[in-house]
Design a protein around this motif. Structure first.
Motif, PDB file in Angstrom:
ATOM      1  N   ALA A 289       3.941   4.738  -9.282  1.00  0.00           N
ATOM      2  CA  ALA A 289       4.695   4.404 -10.499  1.00  0.00           C
ATOM      3  C   ALA A 289       5.584   3.190 -10.264  1.00  0.00           C
ATOM      4  CB  ALA A 289       5.536   5.605 -10.933  1.00  0.00           C
ATOM      5  N   ALA A 290       6.276   3.171  -9.128  1.00  0.00           N
ATOM      6  CA  ALA A 290       7.143   2.029  -8.827  1.00  0.00           C
ATOM      7  C   ALA A 290       6.338   0.741  -8.673  1.00  0.00           C
ATOM      8  CB  ALA A 290       7.949   2.312  -7.564  1.00  0.00           C
ATOM      9  N   ALA A 291       5.207   0.843  -7.996  1.00  0.00           N
ATOM     10  CA  ALA A 291       4.362  -0.344  -7.803  1.00  0.00           C
ATOM     11  C   ALA A 291       3.869  -0.892  -9.136  1.00  0.00           C
ATOM     12  CB  ALA A 291       3.181   0.005  -6.897  1.00  0.00           C
ATOM     13  N   ILE A 292       3.474  -0.008 -10.047  1.00  0.00           N
ATOM     14  CA  ILE A 292       3.020  -0.452 -11.375  1.00  0.00           C
ATOM     15  C   ILE A 292       4.165  -1.140 -12.113  1.00  0.00           C
ATOM     16  CG2 ILE A 292       2.255   0.347 -13.644  1.00  0.00           C
ATOM     17  CD1 ILE A 292       0.729   2.611 -12.183  1.00  0.00           C
ATOM     18  N   LEU A 293       5.345  -0.539 -12.091  1.00  0.00           N
ATOM     19  CA  LEU A 293       6.497  -1.115 -12.792  1.00  0.00           C
ATOM     20  C   LEU A 293       6.878  -2.482 -12.227  1.00  0.00           C
ATOM     21  CD1 LEU A 293       8.732   2.078 -13.115  1.00  0.00           C
ATOM     22  CD2 LEU A 293       7.506   0.921 -14.965  1.00  0.00           C
ATOM     23  N   LEU A 294       6.588  -2.699 -10.953  1.00  0.00           N
ATOM     24  CA  LEU A 294       6.908  -3.975 -10.315  1.00  0.00           C
ATOM     25  C   LEU A 294       5.762  -4.984 -10.428  1.00  0.00           C
ATOM     26  CD1 LEU A 294       8.695  -2.515  -7.179  1.00  0.00           C
ATOM     27  CD2 LEU A 294       9.769  -3.952  -8.931  1.00  0.00           C
ATOM     28  N   GLY A 295       4.752  -4.653 -11.228  1.00  0.00           N
ATOM     29  CA  GLY A 295       3.666  -5.587 -11.499  1.00  0.00           C
ATOM     30  C   GLY A 295       2.627  -5.684 -10.408  1.00  0.00           C
ATOM     31  N   CYS A 296       2.527  -4.652  -9.583  1.00  0.00           N
ATOM     32  CA  CYS A 296       1.570  -4.685  -8.490  1.00  0.00           C
ATOM     33  C   CYS A 296       0.145  -4.502  -9.022  1.00  0.00           C
ATOM     34  CB  CYS A 296       1.913  -3.574  -7.501  1.00  0.00           C
ATOM     35  SG  CYS A 296       1.156  -3.783  -5.894  1.00  0.00           S
ATOM     36  N   ASP A 297      -0.768  -5.264  -8.481  1.00  0.00           N
ATOM     37  CA  ASP A 297      -2.156  -5.205  -8.912  1.00  0.00           C
ATOM     38  C   ASP A 297      -2.777  -3.861  -8.553  1.00  0.00           C
ATOM     39  OD1 ASP A 297      -4.560  -7.014  -9.811  1.00  0.00           O
ATOM     40  OD2 ASP A 297      -5.262  -5.901  -8.059  1.00  0.00           O
ATOM     41  N   LYS A 298      -3.596  -3.318  -9.456  1.00  0.00           N
ATOM     42  CA  LYS A 298      -4.237  -2.022  -9.242  1.00  0.00           C
ATOM     43  C   LYS A 298      -5.086  -2.023  -7.972  1.00  0.00           C
ATOM     44  CE  LYS A 298      -7.290   1.372 -11.433  1.00  0.00           C
ATOM     45  NZ  LYS A 298      -8.099   1.695 -12.629  1.00  0.00           N
ATOM     46  N   LYS A 299      -5.738  -3.124  -7.666  1.00  0.00           N
ATOM     47  CA  LYS A 299      -6.566  -3.190  -6.473  1.00  0.00           C
ATOM     48  C   LYS A 299      -5.737  -3.002  -5.208  1.00  0.00           C
ATOM     49  CE  LYS A 299     -10.266  -6.102  -8.351  1.00  0.00           C
ATOM     50  NZ  LYS A 299     -10.967  -7.410  -8.240  1.00  0.00           N
ATOM     51  N   ALA A 300      -4.508  -3.541  -5.208  1.00  0.00           N
ATOM     52  CA  ALA A 300      -3.624  -3.380  -4.055  1.00  0.00           C
ATOM     53  C   ALA A 300      -3.219  -1.922  -3.891  1.00  0.00           C
ATOM     54  CB  ALA A 300      -2.386  -4.262  -4.214  1.00  0.00           C
ATOM     55  N   ILE A 301      -2.935  -1.263  -5.010  1.00  0.00           N
ATOM     56  CA  ILE A 301      -2.551   0.148  -4.984  1.00  0.00           C
ATOM     57  C   ILE A 301      -3.711   1.004  -4.475  1.00  0.00           C
ATOM     58  CG2 ILE A 301      -1.890   2.122  -6.423  1.00  0.00           C
ATOM     59  CD1 ILE A 301      -0.384   0.081  -8.210  1.00  0.00           C
ATOM     60  N   GLU A 302      -4.906   0.772  -5.002  1.00  0.00           N
ATOM     61  CA  GLU A 302      -6.085   1.526  -4.571  1.00  0.00           C
ATOM     62  C   GLU A 302      -6.389   1.290  -3.092  1.00  0.00           C
ATOM     63  OE1 GLU A 302      -9.165   0.373  -7.322  1.00  0.00           O
ATOM     64  OE2 GLU A 302      -8.962   2.263  -8.411  1.00  0.00           O
ATOM     65  N   SER A 303      -6.179   0.077  -2.633  1.00  0.00           N
ATOM     66  CA  SER A 303      -6.432  -0.247  -1.235  1.00  0.00           C
ATOM     67  C   SER A 303      -5.570   0.602  -0.310  1.00  0.00           C
ATOM     68  CB  SER A 303      -6.163  -1.741  -0.985  1.00  0.00           C
ATOM     69  OG  SER A 303      -6.269  -2.052   0.390  1.00  0.00           O
ATOM     70  N   VAL A 304      -4.312   0.775  -0.689  1.00  0.00           N
ATOM     71  CA  VAL A 304      -3.402   1.591   0.126  1.00  0.00           C
ATOM     72  C   VAL A 304      -3.783   3.068   0.041  1.00  0.00           C
ATOM     73  CG1 VAL A 304      -1.018   2.344   0.421  1.00  0.00           C
ATOM     74  CG2 VAL A 304      -1.514  -0.058  -0.047  1.00  0.00           C
ATOM     75  N   LEU A 305      -4.075   3.544  -1.165  1.00  0.00           N
ATOM     76  CA  LEU A 305      -4.421   4.954  -1.328  1.00  0.00           C
ATOM     77  C   LEU A 305      -5.682   5.329  -0.557  1.00  0.00           C
ATOM     78  CD1 LEU A 305      -3.712   5.538  -5.134  1.00  0.00           C
ATOM     79  CD2 LEU A 305      -2.227   5.980  -3.178  1.00  0.00           C
ATOM     80  N   SER A 306      -6.584   4.376  -0.412  1.00  0.00           N
ATOM     81  CA  SER A 306      -7.858   4.658   0.255  1.00  0.00           C
ATOM     82  C   SER A 306      -7.791   4.466   1.768  1.00  0.00           C
ATOM     83  CB  SER A 306      -8.959   3.761  -0.319  1.00  0.00           C
ATOM     84  OG  SER A 306      -8.685   2.395  -0.048  1.00  0.00           O
ATOM     85  N   SER A 307      -6.658   3.998   2.284  1.00  0.00           N
ATOM     86  CA  SER A 307      -6.583   3.718   3.726  1.00  0.00           C
ATOM     87  C   SER A 307      -5.385   4.368   4.415  1.00  0.00           C
ATOM     88  CB  SER A 307      -6.518   2.207   3.964  1.00  0.00           C
ATOM     89  OG  SER A 307      -5.371   1.641   3.337  1.00  0.00           O
ATOM     90  N   PHE A 308      -4.347   4.692   3.668  1.00  0.00           N
ATOM     91  CA  PHE A 308      -3.106   5.205   4.267  1.00  0.00           C
ATOM     92  C   PHE A 308      -3.289   6.667   4.685  1.00  0.00           C
ATOM     93  CE2 PHE A 308       1.178   7.054   4.086  1.00  0.00           C
ATOM     94  CZ  PHE A 308       1.879   6.133   4.842  1.00  0.00           C
ATOM     95  N   THR A 309      -3.057   6.957   5.959  1.00  0.00           N
ATOM     96  CA  THR A 309      -3.262   8.314   6.473  1.00  0.00           C
ATOM     97  C   THR A 309      -1.976   8.967   6.959  1.00  0.00           C
ATOM     98  OG1 THR A 309      -3.833   7.426   8.654  1.00  0.00           O
ATOM     99  CG2 THR A 309      -5.653   7.888   7.132  1.00  0.00           C
ATOM    100  N   GLY A 310      -0.835   8.345   6.681  1.00  0.00           N
ATOM    101  CA  GLY A 310       0.424   9.004   6.997  1.00  0.00           C
ATOM    102  C   GLY A 310       1.352   8.166   7.846  1.00  0.00           C
ATOM    103  N   VAL A 311       2.649   8.440   7.696  1.00  0.00           N
ATOM    104  CA  VAL A 311       3.672   7.825   8.528  1.00  0.00           C
ATOM    105  C   VAL A 311       3.665   8.517   9.888  1.00  0.00           C
ATOM    106  CG1 VAL A 311       6.157   7.380   8.729  1.00  0.00           C
ATOM    107  CG2 VAL A 311       5.048   7.330   6.489  1.00  0.00           C
TER     108      VAL A 311
END
Length: 449
Positions: A289-311
């Protein structure tokens, strides 16, 4: 840095050295303030004190002089860990002297918009997710607060082209005056740090600081599935952006079993997401939600969701070995965190748990032990956790000397498809200096396999 001269000529007491105290002292001194630093630690061998003195800053070590406030300070900036029962803080408040933490300084000098993130759990994961989304989306984020560099140091260097992603604790939020993030995120609200705050209400009020100064030009992202958090959201003057896991909502961000929805419209498939767990889905919704509000491209968001495995140390996927997956959740220092970790998986799990004995009960975990096929217990609470596991009907229970030994004993208990999960439900200080050290030993032991 905006309003660079706002502290010029002021007399400011910085209470406590550590990273935040040193950073605040240096910033204020460079801004023309007359700074005195007071720390209870001994003088001998104090490198931080020596460094500040080399800059011309007055430092008093070895305790808090009874008359220290007689110098007539305009502001006290305190280390977040110093309790408000501290005699200097009590006296300062009694005299009407503002008592700040350094995130207030960051807010006052930052040219960059700030995204402030707080919550009882999940704030580090949410902060990291959002940082990566903005970074891939070329929004030039800077990470600050509990998770990274001291906030005022980051704010000093930030420009209008940056976005500061700031993780804020309840301790820090108690010491604000005008702190006003452009976007505030409150991930969830559970009882925590009651030894510091005294009551659940006082803790919640401190967390509410993330949004209390926001206006209708700001955004407040919050967990709409928690009634007690909705109560605080109703007080906020910001544009409200709820997130929910209970199916499609017409406003805000939500999710069902198939999709993530933005304002009631499908946004991204759940199948894209790599990070396991319902609690992590909440973090994903907040960050997205924050990324969308800050104008982040959907492809960038999807890229993180598909690769991020945890802190690291927070439901961190470590490795898959012959079909067995290893997860490092060393940050799970209480039953609430371990409960979330166990709920993330529906496959046979070997649980490594135990640590510092604070007299806690593990009963809260009982409904989540159904997929645990074996327990390897460590630390001071090993015996207590083993008894609890046995009462849950778990037949395979082993004791280990430490986490490294636990990994060695856990692996032979597995078959392909199983998970080995370090989620201790206890603090680490019985055997390790920190949860990070405990998690690092787990990772090393897995790699040795």
């Amino acid at each position: 840095m905006k309003n660079a001269n706002q502290f010029n000529g002021m007399k400011i007491l910085v209470l406590g050295l550590a990273k935040s105290g040193c950073a605040a002292s240096s910033l204020l001194h460079a801004s023309g303030a007359h700074v005195t630093v007071n720390d209870a630690s001994p003088e001998a061998g104090n490198e931080e004190a020596a460094e500040l003195r080399s800059k011309g800053i007055h430092v008093i070590c070895g305790g808090h002089p009874a008359d220290i406030l007689d110098a007539g300070y305009d502001i006290v900036v305190k280390n977040p860990g110093i309790p408000y029962s501290n005699s200097v803080i009590v006296e300062a408040i009694g005299k009407g002297i503002p008592v700040w933490t350094e995130i207030e300084l960051a807010s006052r000098i930052s040219e960059a918009p700030i995204v402030g993130i707080t919550g009882s759990n999940g704030k580090t994961t949410t902060t990291t997710l959002l940082y990566h989304m903005l970074n891939i989306g070329n929004k030039h984020p800077l990470i600050a607060g509990n998770i990274g560099t001291v906030s005022c140091t980051v704010a000093e260097k930030a420009t209008q082209d940056n976005i500061i992603v700031l993780e804020a604790s309840s301790f820090q939020l108690m010491g604000i005056d005008t702190f006003q993030p452009k976007i505030a995120i409150w991930t969830n609200l559970y009882d925590a740090h009651l030894d510091y705050h005294g009551t659940s209400e006082a803790y919640a009020v401190a967390k509410y600081g993330i949004t209390k100064n926001q206006t209708a030009e700001d955004y407040f992202i919050y967990n709409d599935d928690q009634p007690k958090l909705r109560k605080y959201a109703a007080r906020s003057s910001a544009v409200k952006v709820p997130f929910s896991l209970t199916g499609m909502k017409e406003n805000g961000i939500s999710a069902d079993d198939e999709q993530i929805y933005w304002n009631g419209k499908p946004y991204v498939l759940r199948s894209v997401i790599k990070l396991p767990g319902q609690h992590n889905l909440e973090n994903i919704l907040a960050a997205t939600a924050a990324a969308i509000l800050l104008g982040c491209d959907k492809k960038a968001i999807e890229s993180v969701l598909s690769s991020f495995t945890g802190v690291r140390h927070r439901m961190q996927f470590v490795k898959e070995l012959q079909g067995r997956k290893f997860y490092n959740d060393s940050k799970a220092t209480n039953t609430l965190a371990t409960k979330s970790a166990l709920a993330a998986f529906d496959v046979p799990t070997i649980l490594i748990a135990g640590g510092l004995d604070r007299g806690q009960s593990f009963e809260e975990l009982r409904p989540y032990m159904s997929d645990v096929k074996a327990v390897v217990a460590v630390g001071e609470t090993a015996g207590k956790f083993a008894e609890f596991a046995a009462s849950c009907g778990i037949e395979i229970i082993m004791m280990a000397e430490d986490v490294q030994d636990a990994v060695r004993k856990a692996y032979p208990l597995t078959v392909a498809g199983d998970i080995i999960l370090l989620s201790p439900a206890c603090a680490s200080w019985d055997q390790y200096p920190s949860f990070e050290a405990r998690g690092n030993q787990f990772i090393e032991a897995v790699m040795e396999l």
